[in-house]
Motif scaffolding. Structure first.
Motif, short mmCIF file in Angstrom:
data_model
loop_
_atom_site.label_atom_id
_atom_site.label_comp_id
_atom_site.label_asym_id
_atom_site.label_seq_id
_atom_site.Cartn_x
_atom_site.Cartn_y
_atom_site.Cartn_z
N THR A 144 48.56 17.59 74.27
CA THR A 144 49.77 18.18 74.85
C THR A 144 50.63 18.83 73.78
O THR A 144 51.14 19.94 73.95
N LEU A 145 50.79 18.13 72.66
CA LEU A 145 51.57 18.68 71.56
C LEU A 145 50.93 19.97 71.04
O LEU A 145 51.61 20.96 70.79
N GLY A 146 49.62 19.95 70.90
CA GLY A 146 48.94 21.12 70.35
C GLY A 146 48.92 22.32 71.28
O GLY A 146 48.85 23.47 70.81
N LEU A 147 49.00 22.11 72.58
CA LEU A 147 48.93 23.22 73.53
C LEU A 147 50.26 23.93 73.73
O LEU A 147 50.30 24.99 74.38
N VAL A 148 51.34 23.39 73.18
CA VAL A 148 52.65 24.03 73.36
C VAL A 148 52.67 25.47 72.83
O VAL A 148 53.10 26.39 73.53
N PRO A 149 52.23 25.73 71.58
CA PRO A 149 52.26 27.12 71.11
C PRO A 149 51.44 28.07 71.97
O PRO A 149 51.84 29.21 72.21
N VAL A 154 56.94 22.27 80.66
CA VAL A 154 56.41 20.91 80.85
C VAL A 154 55.76 20.40 79.57
O VAL A 154 56.03 19.28 79.12
N ASN A 155 54.90 21.21 78.96
CA ASN A 155 54.21 20.79 77.74
C ASN A 155 55.20 20.53 76.61
O ASN A 155 55.06 19.57 75.85
N ALA A 156 56.20 21.40 76.47
CA ALA A 156 57.17 21.26 75.39
C ALA A 156 58.01 19.99 75.55
O ALA A 156 58.23 19.24 74.59
N VAL A 157 58.49 19.75 76.77
CA VAL A 157 59.31 18.56 77.01
C VAL A 157 58.50 17.29 76.84
O VAL A 157 58.96 16.31 76.21
N ALA A 158 57.29 17.26 77.40
CA ALA A 158 56.45 16.08 77.24
C ALA A 158 56.11 15.84 75.77
O ALA A 158 56.15 14.70 75.29
N ALA A 159 55.79 16.91 75.05
CA ALA A 159 55.47 16.78 73.63
C ALA A 159 56.65 16.25 72.84
O ALA A 159 56.49 15.39 71.96
N GLY A 184 47.10 25.54 66.30
CA GLY A 184 46.72 26.80 65.67
C GLY A 184 45.78 27.62 66.54
O GLY A 184 45.96 28.82 66.71
N GLY A 185 44.79 26.95 67.12
CA GLY A 185 43.86 27.65 67.99
C GLY A 185 44.50 28.13 69.27
O GLY A 185 44.28 29.27 69.70
N SER A 186 45.35 27.30 69.87
CA SER A 186 45.93 27.67 71.16
C SER A 186 46.94 28.80 71.03
O SER A 186 47.09 29.62 71.95
N THR A 242 47.69 34.32 73.24
CA THR A 242 47.89 35.77 73.12
C THR A 242 46.64 36.53 73.57
O THR A 242 46.73 37.52 74.31
N VAL A 243 45.49 36.04 73.12
CA VAL A 243 44.23 36.70 73.50
C VAL A 243 44.01 36.61 75.01
O VAL A 243 43.61 37.59 75.66
N GLY A 244 44.28 35.43 75.57
CA GLY A 244 44.07 35.25 77.00
C GLY A 244 44.96 36.15 77.84
O GLY A 244 44.52 36.72 78.84
N ALA A 245 46.24 36.27 77.44
CA ALA A 245 47.16 37.11 78.19
C ALA A 245 46.75 38.58 78.13
O ALA A 245 46.95 39.33 79.09
#
Length: 260
Positions: free
Chosen positions: A49-54, A195-200, A221-223, A228-231
């Protein structure tokens, strides 16, 4: 972690960031990989969850054009999503780890089913949009109450276990809003980011000892790149291939959890 494991976690973060921007099931990629490195389920969830915030933030920024005219709706839904994220985080941190390990296979299974049936849901929503012909009026009354309740419910789910919260949001919001799917996806990306930011933040403040900072940094780093790539390019990916990969990885996660 070994060097190969670190590379696998970073690659999983990249894939998850891209998937979350477009579909919303990236945790079904990162979670099995984190489990495979030997992390306990709760630590894997917190670090993930922490890693997926960025990645969530970069994906939301990538969909900024589709957010035009939706500021009022977001201001109504964000508080409920934030409260839900805190609820889910509290449940994760205070329920016994054994309870989490018992329920997560079912949650992963639910997420896999949601991903599998998403094409049917998408077609039905598209048909509903076409039948409507015109945009729905600003939500109010029971419709607004339903949207706020859905934001809280999906936020709670995301704060506890993030897999497919975006699929849940699009499914529920699509029933209450006559908006194109890409605009629904933009709203989903903003709410998921919150949600991810608050939970993290809750995890970092209350349970720093449950964060594997190496794993979180690699996923982050990966996310960030993946969002950006996904969007930008994610809509061009063959959806059948992407969906099949997510379902397979979800089944792998269930197998790992059940046999631990």
């Amino acid at each position: 972690m070994t060097g190969w494991e670190m590379l696998a976690v970073a690659a999983a973060g990249l894939a998850a960031g891209s998937i979350n921007a477009v579909v919303g099931s990236g945790t079904l990629v990162t979670f099995p990989v984190l489990l495979a490195t030997g992390l306990p389920p709760v630590t894997a969830t917190v670090s993930n969850t922490l890693g997926l915030v960025p990645g969530s933030v970069s994906g939301a920024i990538g969909y900024r054009r589709e957010l035009a005219g939706q500021r009022g709706l977001l201001l109504r839904l964000l508080p409920a999503s934030v409260l839900g994220a805190l609820t889910g985080a509290v449940l994760l941190l205070h329920l016994p780890a054994a309870a989490f390990e018992a329920v997560v296979p079912a949650l992963v299974g639910l997420a896999v089913v949601l991903v599998a049936v998403q094409p049917l849901l998408t077609r039905r929503l598209a048909a509903r949009r076409a039948a409507a012909g015109t945009p729905a009026p600003r939500p109010h009354g029971w419709r607004l109450a339903g949207l706020v309740g859905a934001a809280y419910g999906t936020g709670s789910y995301g704060g506890y276990f993030a897999a497919s919260q975006g699929v849940l949001q699009i499914g529920v919001f699509g029933l209450l809003l006559a908006e194109p799917l890409q605009r629904l996806n933009a709203v989903k990306n903003v709410l998921t980011s919150a949600v991810n930011a608050v939970a993290a933040l809750a995890y970092v403040v209350v349970a720093t000892d449950r964060v594997d900072w190496t794993a979180a940094a690699l996923v982050a780093g990966g996310s960030a790149v993946g969002g950006t790539v996904g969007a930008r390019y994610g809509r061009r990916l063959p959806s059948a291939v992407l969906r099949t990969a997510i379902i397979v990885l979800g089944c792998v996660a269930i197998g790992v959890l059940v046999t631990r």
